[in-house]
Design an enzyme around this catalytic site. Structure first.
Site, mmCIF file in Angstrom:
data_model
loop_
_atom_site.group_PDB
_atom_site.id
_atom_site.type_symbol
_atom_site.label_atom_id
_atom_site.label_comp_id
_atom_site.label_asym_id
_atom_site.label_seq_id
_atom_site.Cartn_x
_atom_site.Cartn_y
_atom_site.Cartn_z
ATOM 1 N N THR A 51 0.862 -1.188 0.000
ATOM 2 C CA THR A 51 0.000 0.000 0.000
ATOM 3 C C THR A 51 0.893 1.231 0.000
ATOM 4 O O THR A 51 1.656 1.448 0.957
ATOM 5 C CB THR A 51 -0.906 0.011 1.244
ATOM 6 O OG1 THR A 51 -1.661 -1.201 1.269
ATOM 7 C CG2 THR A 51 -1.858 1.201 1.216
ATOM 8 N N LYS A 95 -7.443 1.662 -2.678
ATOM 9 C CA LYS A 95 -6.984 1.155 -1.371
ATOM 10 C C LYS A 95 -7.081 2.251 -0.310
ATOM 11 O O LYS A 95 -7.393 1.974 0.856
ATOM 12 C CB LYS A 95 -5.540 0.631 -1.497
ATOM 13 C CG LYS A 95 -4.947 0.036 -0.220
ATOM 14 C CD LYS A 95 -5.648 -1.239 0.232
ATOM 15 C CE LYS A 95 -5.369 -1.584 1.680
ATOM 16 N NZ LYS A 95 -4.307 -2.460 1.964
ATOM 17 N N LYS A 132 0.757 4.879 8.288
ATOM 18 C CA LYS A 132 1.348 5.264 6.992
ATOM 19 C C LYS A 132 0.257 5.424 5.932
ATOM 20 O O LYS A 132 0.243 6.400 5.171
ATOM 21 C CB LYS A 132 2.369 4.179 6.609
ATOM 22 C CG LYS A 132 2.965 4.204 5.229
ATOM 23 C CD LYS A 132 2.348 3.212 4.250
ATOM 24 C CE LYS A 132 2.372 1.773 4.645
ATOM 25 N NZ LYS A 132 1.729 0.859 3.698
#
Ligand code: NAP
Length: 300
Positions: free
Chosen positions: A98, A173, A241
């Site tokens: 990701t 995502k 993150k």
């Protein structure tokens, strides 16, 4: 790329990459693996009988399709640069990490001169989905490349959605990660409340899971979080993150997202307290504090 000709190499054998590699091996597709920390690849090589590549370029030379699964943007860019000397025209790189959509676009540009194709293919479904080969995969890239890679993706996932050009997989995502943050708040806060009400927590999880509030996170992480057990799973540091990516994308549109901001603040506290490698259900620690309860003793 015909199914039998596909030799797949996996880079990044962490919580997600290792089970994906196992499923690729089961499908007869895995040819080689590489991991920065060699002990992890040694274990998998012994288990699966595949080649341990000397470095990413060696893996690239041996494989038709290279699947990457590393932590963050900088890590992925470093891996891509290390692959370059081993790449030749016709190979496909599929990234399941990701990262930011702009990083995916940057990678596609860096690969252009090699004649290799690129798909950003971030995944959702947790380590359970990776183990079961049932991940949801959000793909950005050309239709032709996706069709060539599809037999490989079928070995690790059971829902493959083509979202548009490179970058759109990662943008999708980001959507998923905002929802995960909201669900984490809802589940951890509600279960801390249930505990304070003196309710039998396993029964709460069971009955609520069967109704309108039922969800994956409650079913998979509820039973462990109420015991203050937060083994990853999905690390707080990694979701932090991801939410920083969502924040940056929203800021470009001049928008502040409340769920993202609140989660970043509460995860920051967990990170500062040394819980960054715990599963994201460790947010339960923060919610219990609202009721003057601490998880420390149970967690050790
Ligand atoms: P993890 O268990 O922490 O594993 C990270 C992997 O990346 C390790 O193999 C690590 O190598 C490698 N790595 C990190 N930095 C590197 C670098 N600079 N060069 C080479 N290799 C590097 O993480 P994970 O949970 O598997 O997550 C991997 C990716 O999938 C992340 O982007 C995450 O956001 C995403 N993801 C995770 C989940 C989940 O539920 N866990 C679900 C969906 C997506 P070492 O062994 O040497 O550290």
């Amino acid at each position: 790329m015909s199914d039998e000709a596909t030799k797949v190499g996996v880079i990044g054998l962490g919580a997600m990459g290792a089970p994906m590699a196992r499923n690729l091996a089961r499908a007869g597709l895995l040819a080689a693996v590489w991991n920065r920390t060699a002990s992890k690849s040694d274990e998998l090589v012994a288990e699966l009988g595949v080649v341990r590549a000397h470095d990413p370029a060696d893996l690239a030379r041996r494989c038709d399709l290279i699947l990457t699964c590393v932590s963050a943007d900088g890590d992925l860019l470093a891996v891509i640069d290390a692959l370059l000397p081993g790449l030749s025209a016709g190979k496909i790189i599929v990234d399941t990490s990701t990262v930011q959509p702009v990083t995916a676009i940057e990678i596609a540009q860096r690969l252009e001169k090699t004649g290799c194709a690129f798909l950003d293919a971030p995944v959702s479904g947790g380590v359970e989905g990776a183990r079961q080969g049932s991940l949801a995969i959000m793909v950005g890239g050309s239709t032709a490349t996706l069709e060539r890679a599809r037999p490989v993706l079928n070995a690790i996932g059971n829902r493959i959605a083509h979202m548009g050009p490179v970058g759109n997989g990662q943008a999708t995502k980001a959507v998923n990660q905002i929802m995960c943050a909201g669900i984490n708040h809802a589940v951890t806060e509600a279960l801390a409340f249930a505990e304070d009400q003196g309710l039998p927590l396993d029964k709460v999880i069971e009955v609520v899971s069967g109704g309108a509030a039922g969800n994956w996170f409650l079913e998979k992480r509820g039973p462990t979080m109420v015991r203050c057990t937060f083994a990853p799973g999905f690390k707080v540091a990694l979701h932090y993150k991801d939410l920083a990516i969502c924040k940056a994308i929203a800021e470009q549109r001049g928008v502040m997202l409340p769920v993202v901001e609140l989660t970043l603040t509460q995860y920051r506290r967990l990170l500062d307290a040394g819980y960054g490698d715990e599963d994201i259900s460790a947010l339960y620690r923060e919610k219990r504090k609202l009721f003057d309860k601490e998880c420390e003793s149970e967690a050790q």
